[in-house]
Design a protein around this motif. Structure first.
Motif, PDB file in Angstrom:
ATOM      1  N   THR A 281       0.858  -1.240   0.018  1.00  0.00           N
ATOM      2  CA  THR A 281      -0.003  -0.066   0.042  1.00  0.00           C
ATOM      3  C   THR A 281       0.866   1.191   0.070  1.00  0.00           C
ATOM      4  O   THR A 281       0.495   2.230  -0.796  1.00  0.00           O
ATOM      5  CB  THR A 281      -1.028   0.089   1.366  1.00  0.00           C
ATOM      6  N   LEU A 282       2.138   1.306   0.581  1.00  0.00           N
ATOM      7  CA  LEU A 282       2.732   2.298   0.911  1.00  0.00           C
ATOM      8  C   LEU A 282       3.399   2.543  -0.363  1.00  0.00           C
ATOM      9  O   LEU A 282       3.695   3.936  -0.871  1.00  0.00           O
ATOM     10  CB  LEU A 282       4.267   2.275   1.938  1.00  0.00           C
ATOM     11  N   LYS A 283       3.699   1.473  -1.337  1.00  0.00           N
ATOM     12  CA  LYS A 283       4.553   1.472  -2.504  1.00  0.00           C
ATOM     13  C   LYS A 283       3.349   2.190  -3.352  1.00  0.00           C
ATOM     14  O   LYS A 283       3.665   3.274  -4.107  1.00  0.00           O
ATOM     15  CB  LYS A 283       5.145   0.070  -2.929  1.00  0.00           C
ATOM     16  N   ALA A 284       2.191   1.691  -3.344  1.00  0.00           N
ATOM     17  CA  ALA A 284       1.295   2.115  -4.196  1.00  0.00           C
ATOM     18  C   ALA A 284       1.049   3.760  -4.162  1.00  0.00           C
ATOM     19  O   ALA A 284       0.886   4.527  -4.956  1.00  0.00           O
ATOM     20  CB  ALA A 284      -0.139   1.480  -4.313  1.00  0.00           C
ATOM     21  N   ASN A 285       0.856   4.390  -2.864  1.00  0.00           N
ATOM     22  CA  ASN A 285       0.607   5.475  -2.348  1.00  0.00           C
ATOM     23  C   ASN A 285       1.855   6.430  -2.958  1.00  0.00           C
ATOM     24  O   ASN A 285       1.910   7.693  -3.179  1.00  0.00           O
ATOM     25  CB  ASN A 285       0.557   5.704  -0.965  1.00  0.00           C
TER      26      ASN A 285
END
Length: 389
Positions: A281-285
């Protein structure tokens, strides 16, 4: 096929036969590597047998002959080679009490369309001498046949004999040179031996050609074979070590399988999966939110970020976005700063004895979170204020 419907026929011209055996025979052709055992079409004896079969002939054709050859080859491959004796003594030994020594063994069989059944034979030394001395000129197969139709079904055995009795076969001289000068037959290597050689890393020129005993022995005691054996031994020992380690691990778990795993070494799968999902999720954000936007969002949430920190935090976010987010998430939100544009123009209310601007409670909290002393943080603020003046 009921047993009562089968009969034996010894193809030699004897006047009285046990078990109702008929008679006919074939001439030895030692100048050829393949010997003819049966003709390629229906046949009979000189005396008219088989008299109980309509037409007085034993029946054989390309179809039944090919099946017979396949059956004999399967037995030979299994170690049950067709026996050749002398004058069908195998069938007579129980009656006369005499021995029934072998004269030859059938190694391989082949049905040739329109010509008959042929075999490669391995003669005994005694039989070779008998043929050399012209003491035997013919051999005679013992066939099993259908008593109603006369169809040849199998071969029981065969014999060297001097009493020819079959029509249509030509005499040939027994050539002693064929025994000593005939080239060896190509016999395929035993598949188990071939697999062993492959496991030892040994190669042979032609896997379809069996090795002579002396050549095989030399190959097995060679340096290559010793190296291959050492490699196999190492693999076996490695397997034993792995088996021991597996057993030790099972013992650690416990015989009931309910032992608790060490939390210092293992984490629950659920926790691991949650961390992986959060990182994803952090990578996507991070793909959609810039470092500057993340810092600005933290300021809007009331988290104090000094101007001097921004270059450091920006560098951190560019190299490790998750670390930056963790740093900002760990800071306390100050209600007075929430939704306000933060500046560095706030004046300290007073100065301490060192001449450094005194810190507010919120500024002290920020310094503590950043891991720097209050005095150093106050000096940083003072420097920023002077630069902006």
């Amino acid at each position: 096929m009921p047993a009562a419907a089968l009969s034996f026929a010894a193809l030699s011209n004897q006047s009285e036969q046990p078990l109702g055996i008929a008679a006919c025979s074939f001439e030895i052709q030692l100048d050829q590597p393949w010997q003819q055992i049966l003709p390629g079409t229906d046949f009979s004896a000189y005396d008219g047998r088989p008299i109980e079969i309509p037409g007085n002939k034993w029946r054989i054709n390309d179809v039944s002959g090919a099946l017979l050859a396949a059956k004999l080859n399967a037995r030979a491959d299994a170690g049950q080679r067709l026996l050749f004796d002398y004058d069908h003594q195998t069938l007579l030994s129980k009656e006369n009490g005499q021995k029934a020594p072998a004269s030859a063994w059938g190694k391989k069989f082949e049905w040739r369309k329109g010509h008959g059944l042929f075999a490669q034979l391995k003669f005994t030394p005694a039989a070779r001498q008998h043929i050399k001395d012209e003491e035997y000129k013919f051999y005679s197969p013992v066939v099993m046949y259908n008593k109603t139709t006369g169809e040849v079904l199998d071969l029981h055995s065969a014999a060297l004999t001097n009493d020819p009795g079959i029509k249509g076969m030509a005499e040939a001289a027994a050539l002693h040179n064929q025994f000593t000068n005939q080239p060896p037959e190509n016999t395929p290597m035993n598949p188990i031996m071939l697999a062993l050689l492959n496991a030892l890393g040994l190669s042979v020129d032609d896997p379809k050609q069996d090795l002579e005993p002396a050549a095989l022995k030399a190959l097995l005691i060679s340096d290559e074979a010793k190296a291959g054996l050492a490699a196999l031994t190492a693999k076996v020992e490695e397997h034993g070590t792995q088996t021991t380690e597996i057993a030790a691990l099972k013992a650690q778990v416990g015989s009931d399988g309910n032992a608790e795993p060490d939390p210092a070494k293992f984490v629950p799968m659920e926790t691991y999966s949650a961390v992986i999902a959060e990182m994803a999720t952090l990578k996507a954000n991070h793909d959609t939110i810039t470092v500057a936007q993340l810092i600005e969002q933290a300021q809007d949430d009331g988290k104090f970020i000094a101007a001097a920190e921004i270059p450091f935090l920006t560098k951190m976010g560019n190299s490790d976005f998750a670390a930056l987010k963790a740093n900002l998430d760990g800071r306390a939100s100050i209600a007075a700063l929430s939704g306000q544009k933060q500046t560095t123009e706030q004046k300290p209310d007073a100065k301490d004895k060192t001449g450094v601007a005194a810190l507010t409670a919120d500024q002290k909290l920020i310094a503590t979170q950043m891991g720097i002393s209050h005095e150093d943080y106050a000096k940083t603020l003072a420097t920023e204020q002077q630069a902006q003046a």
